[in-house]
Design a protein around this motif. Structure first.
Motif, PDB file in Angstrom:
ATOM      1  N   LYS A  67       0.838  -1.197   0.000  1.00  0.00           N
ATOM      2  CA  LYS A  67       0.000   0.000   0.000  1.00  0.00           C
ATOM      3  C   LYS A  67       0.875   1.251   0.000  1.00  0.00           C
ATOM      4  CE  LYS A  67      -4.061  -2.017   0.566  1.00  0.00           C
ATOM      5  NZ  LYS A  67      -4.319  -2.619  -0.731  1.00  0.00           N
ATOM      6  N   GLY A  68       0.237   2.417  -0.020  1.00  0.00           N
ATOM      7  CA  GLY A  68       0.965   3.678   0.030  1.00  0.00           C
ATOM      8  C   GLY A  68       1.674   3.948  -1.278  1.00  0.00           C
ATOM      9  N   ALA A  69       2.652   4.860  -1.237  1.00  0.00           N
ATOM     10  CA  ALA A  69       3.395   5.199  -2.452  1.00  0.00           C
ATOM     11  C   ALA A  69       4.549   4.222  -2.639  1.00  0.00           C
ATOM     12  CB  ALA A  69       3.919   6.625  -2.357  1.00  0.00           C
ATOM     13  N   VAL A  70       4.626   3.656  -3.822  1.00  0.00           N
ATOM     14  CA  VAL A  70       5.715   2.740  -4.182  1.00  0.00           C
ATOM     15  C   VAL A  70       6.329   3.259  -5.475  1.00  0.00           C
ATOM     16  CG1 VAL A  70       6.313   0.382  -4.883  1.00  0.00           C
ATOM     17  CG2 VAL A  70       4.556   0.745  -3.120  1.00  0.00           C
ATOM     18  N   ILE A  71       7.654   3.318  -5.538  1.00  0.00           N
ATOM     19  CA  ILE A  71       8.333   3.749  -6.769  1.00  0.00           C
ATOM     20  C   ILE A  71       9.190   2.609  -7.287  1.00  0.00           C
ATOM     21  CG2 ILE A  71       9.996   5.346  -7.806  1.00  0.00           C
ATOM     22  CD1 ILE A  71       9.080   7.479  -5.849  1.00  0.00           C
ATOM     23  N   MET A  72       8.873   2.205  -8.527  1.00  0.00           N
ATOM     24  CA  MET A  72       9.708   1.207  -9.212  1.00  0.00           C
ATOM     25  C   MET A  72      10.656   1.963 -10.133  1.00  0.00           C
ATOM     26  SD  MET A  72       9.809  -2.102 -10.660  1.00  0.00           S
ATOM     27  CE  MET A  72      10.874  -2.626 -12.002  1.00  0.00           C
ATOM     28  N   LEU A  73      11.931   1.608 -10.097  1.00  0.00           N
ATOM     29  CA  LEU A  73      12.914   2.248 -10.986  1.00  0.00           C
ATOM     30  C   LEU A  73      13.582   1.169 -11.827  1.00  0.00           C
ATOM     31  CD1 LEU A  73      14.538   4.576  -8.319  1.00  0.00           C
ATOM     32  CD2 LEU A  73      13.016   5.308 -10.170  1.00  0.00           C
ATOM     33  N   THR A  74      13.771   1.438 -13.125  1.00  0.00           N
ATOM     34  CA  THR A  74      14.504   0.491 -13.967  1.00  0.00           C
ATOM     35  C   THR A  74      15.798   1.165 -14.414  1.00  0.00           C
ATOM     36  OG1 THR A  74      13.397   1.200 -16.012  1.00  0.00           O
ATOM     37  CG2 THR A  74      12.379  -0.605 -14.790  1.00  0.00           C
ATOM     38  N   PHE A  75      16.912   0.524 -14.081  1.00  0.00           N
ATOM     39  CA  PHE A  75      18.226   1.072 -14.426  1.00  0.00           C
ATOM     40  C   PHE A  75      18.758   0.341 -15.655  1.00  0.00           C
ATOM     41  CE2 PHE A  75      17.606   2.206 -10.055  1.00  0.00           C
ATOM     42  CZ  PHE A  75      18.204   3.455  -9.936  1.00  0.00           C
ATOM     43  N   GLY A  76      19.051   1.098 -16.719  1.00  0.00           N
ATOM     44  CA  GLY A  76      19.574   0.505 -17.942  1.00  0.00           C
ATOM     45  C   GLY A  76      20.246   1.605 -18.745  1.00  0.00           C
ATOM     46  N   THR A  77      19.899   1.703 -20.034  1.00  0.00           N
ATOM     47  CA  THR A  77      20.414   2.792 -20.861  1.00  0.00           C
ATOM     48  C   THR A  77      19.979   4.130 -20.254  1.00  0.00           C
ATOM     49  OG1 THR A  77      20.080   1.353 -22.746  1.00  0.00           O
ATOM     50  CG2 THR A  77      20.496   3.671 -23.220  1.00  0.00           C
ATOM     51  N   GLY A  78      18.725   4.182 -19.804  1.00  0.00           N
ATOM     52  CA  GLY A  78      18.207   5.348 -19.089  1.00  0.00           C
ATOM     53  C   GLY A  78      17.778   4.921 -17.693  1.00  0.00           C
ATOM     54  N   ILE A  79      16.987   5.766 -17.029  1.00  0.00           N
ATOM     55  CA  ILE A  79      16.324   5.353 -15.786  1.00  0.00           C
ATOM     56  C   ILE A  79      14.831   5.519 -16.012  1.00  0.00           C
ATOM     57  CG2 ILE A  79      15.984   5.755 -13.323  1.00  0.00           C
ATOM     58  CD1 ILE A  79      18.779   6.911 -13.138  1.00  0.00           C
ATOM     59  N   GLY A  80      14.100   4.423 -15.900  1.00  0.00           N
ATOM     60  CA  GLY A  80      12.643   4.478 -16.029  1.00  0.00           C
ATOM     61  C   GLY A  80      12.008   4.490 -14.656  1.00  0.00           C
ATOM     62  N   LEU A 107      -1.384   2.785 -10.652  1.00  0.00           N
ATOM     63  CA  LEU A 107      -0.284   3.442 -11.380  1.00  0.00           C
ATOM     64  C   LEU A 107      -0.622   4.890 -11.732  1.00  0.00           C
ATOM     65  CD1 LEU A 107       2.389   3.227 -13.136  1.00  0.00           C
ATOM     66  CD2 LEU A 107       0.877   2.560 -15.026  1.00  0.00           C
ATOM     67  N   VAL A 108       0.349   5.785 -11.523  1.00  0.00           N
ATOM     68  CA  VAL A 108       0.297   7.133 -12.108  1.00  0.00           C
ATOM     69  C   VAL A 108       1.219   7.073 -13.328  1.00  0.00           C
ATOM     70  CG1 VAL A 108       0.749   9.592 -11.727  1.00  0.00           C
ATOM     71  CG2 VAL A 108       0.065   8.135  -9.795  1.00  0.00           C
ATOM     72  N   PRO A 109       0.684   6.989 -14.555  1.00  0.00           N
ATOM     73  CA  PRO A 109       1.537   6.670 -15.708  1.00  0.00           C
ATOM     74  C   PRO A 109       2.502   7.786 -16.112  1.00  0.00           C
ATOM     75  CG  PRO A 109      -0.791   6.765 -16.374  1.00  0.00           C
ATOM     76  CD  PRO A 109      -0.737   7.105 -14.914  1.00  0.00           C
ATOM     77  N   ASN A 110       3.567   7.411 -16.813  1.00  0.00           N
ATOM     78  CA  ASN A 110       4.483   8.359 -17.487  1.00  0.00           C
ATOM     79  C   ASN A 110       5.160   9.345 -16.541  1.00  0.00           C
ATOM     80  OD1 ASN A 110       4.117   7.510 -20.261  1.00  0.00           O
ATOM     81  ND2 ASN A 110       2.054   8.385 -20.146  1.00  0.00           N
ATOM     82  N   THR A 111       5.645   8.869 -15.391  1.00  0.00           N
ATOM     83  CA  THR A 111       6.234   9.822 -14.440  1.00  0.00           C
ATOM     84  C   THR A 111       7.612  10.350 -14.861  1.00  0.00           C
ATOM     85  OG1 THR A 111       6.788   7.869 -13.138  1.00  0.00           O
ATOM     86  CG2 THR A 111       5.002   9.279 -12.329  1.00  0.00           C
ATOM     87  N   GLU A 112       8.411   9.572 -15.598  1.00  0.00           N
ATOM     88  CA  GLU A 112       9.673  10.096 -16.160  1.00  0.00           C
ATOM     89  C   GLU A 112      10.624  10.668 -15.109  1.00  0.00           C
ATOM     90  OE1 GLU A 112      10.742  10.030 -19.490  1.00  0.00           O
ATOM     91  OE2 GLU A 112       9.083   8.622 -19.673  1.00  0.00           O
ATOM     92  N   LEU A 113      10.752  10.000 -13.967  1.00  0.00           N
ATOM     93  CA  LEU A 113      11.591  10.538 -12.896  1.00  0.00           C
ATOM     94  C   LEU A 113      13.082  10.397 -13.189  1.00  0.00           C
ATOM     95  CD1 LEU A 113       9.524   9.285  -9.824  1.00  0.00           C
ATOM     96  CD2 LEU A 113       9.355  11.467 -11.045  1.00  0.00           C
ATOM     97  N   GLY A 114      13.434   9.673 -14.226  1.00  0.00           N
ATOM     98  CA  GLY A 114      14.836   9.572 -14.636  1.00  0.00           C
ATOM     99  C   GLY A 114      15.374  10.870 -15.207  1.00  0.00           C
TER     100      GLY A 114
END
Ligand code: BGC
Length: 246
Positions: free
Chosen positions: A124-137, A146-153
């Motif tokens: 529950k609550g706020a969860v942030i998934m990050l993908t580390f690769g060529t960029g950061i998703g 989901l709150v789509p398209n956050t672009e926090l990278g």
């Protein structure tokens, strides 16, 4: 029920039918190399090749490494700029005799899969998934939505875009040690924590396989930090889930 999922990445375009009850691939995935430059026509042809490899006919979910609204591509930080403004579902659908195509951001897809079948299950609550690769998703969830398209990278970190400093590509390009790279990631997470106060960070991308090398170095962050569980297949599974949810 099975639905097809495809993950468009910087080096490979991978896909497989997904068993949506188990949240896992129903058959071993098929991968083709991403064409360079990764133009819309070239990539759409590769997506069709992956789907046809299985003789699949039915709904197909596809991830894209940029902002996607509806099925229109809005940004293309690490792929050919010719994608901007393209209706990706229409383009790919033309190659696949009108199969229904759903397109969504790659990190959003990975996050959806992790929240249902992986490290974010039941959180529950706020969860942030990050993908580390060529960029950061990034994928932001509140109580599982989901709150789509956050672009926090693309937030600023030390005067640069965060993904230019702290992606795994930055680690490789600058030949950073795990300690040096973790220092940058720690600073980035602290910044995200200041903005969003999440309960949990899920760290994904290929590097999550080496979580023991850097997750213990991510200190001074209040939120729990865990590696992604679905690793390489999260995008494919999430893409299929999004296609099934339409
Ligand atoms: C893109 C994001 C994407 C991430 C990971 C960033 O450069 O702007 O949309 O999720 O890379 O591929």
């Amino acid at each position: 029920m099975n639905v097809f999922g495809v993950d468009i990445g910087g080096s490979g375009i991978k896909g497989a039918p997904v068993d949506l009850e188990r949240g896992d691939l129903a058959e071993p995935r098929h991968k083709v190399l991403t064409p360079h430059p990764a133009t819309p026509d070239g990539v759409a042809g590769c997506v069709a090749e992956v789907v046809e490899h299985f003789g699949w006919s039915g709904p197909v979910g596809v991830t894209f490494p940029g902002v996607v609204t509806g099925s229109t591509i809005r940004t293309a930080a690490n792929v050919d700029k010719g994608w901007i403004g393209v209706d990706a579902a229409a383009l790919i659908g033309e190659r696949l005799s009108g199969m229904p195509i759903t397109v969504l951001n790659d990190a959003d897809a990975a996050g959806i899969a992790e929240m249902t079948f992986g490290a974010g299950r039941g959180r529950k609550g706020a969860v942030i998934m990050l993908t580390f690769g060529t960029g950061i998703g990034s994928a932001l969830f509140t109580d599982g939505r989901l709150v789509p398209n956050t672009e926090l990278g693309h937030l600023e970190l030390d005067g640069h875009e965060a993904e230019k400093r702290a992606s795994t590509k930055a680690k490789e390009d600058k030949d950073l040690s795990w300690e040096e790279w973790a220092h940058r990631v720690r600073k980035y997470l602290a910044h995200l924590e200041m903005l969003f106060s999440p309960e949990l960070f899920i760290v994904g991308g290929g590097v999550s396989r080496k979580a023991e090398k850097f997750v213990p170095l991510l200190t001074d962050v209040r939120a729990e930090i865990v590696p992604a569980e679905l690793q390489n297949n999260a995008g494919i599974v999430g893409a299929a889930m999004a296609a099934a949810a339409r």
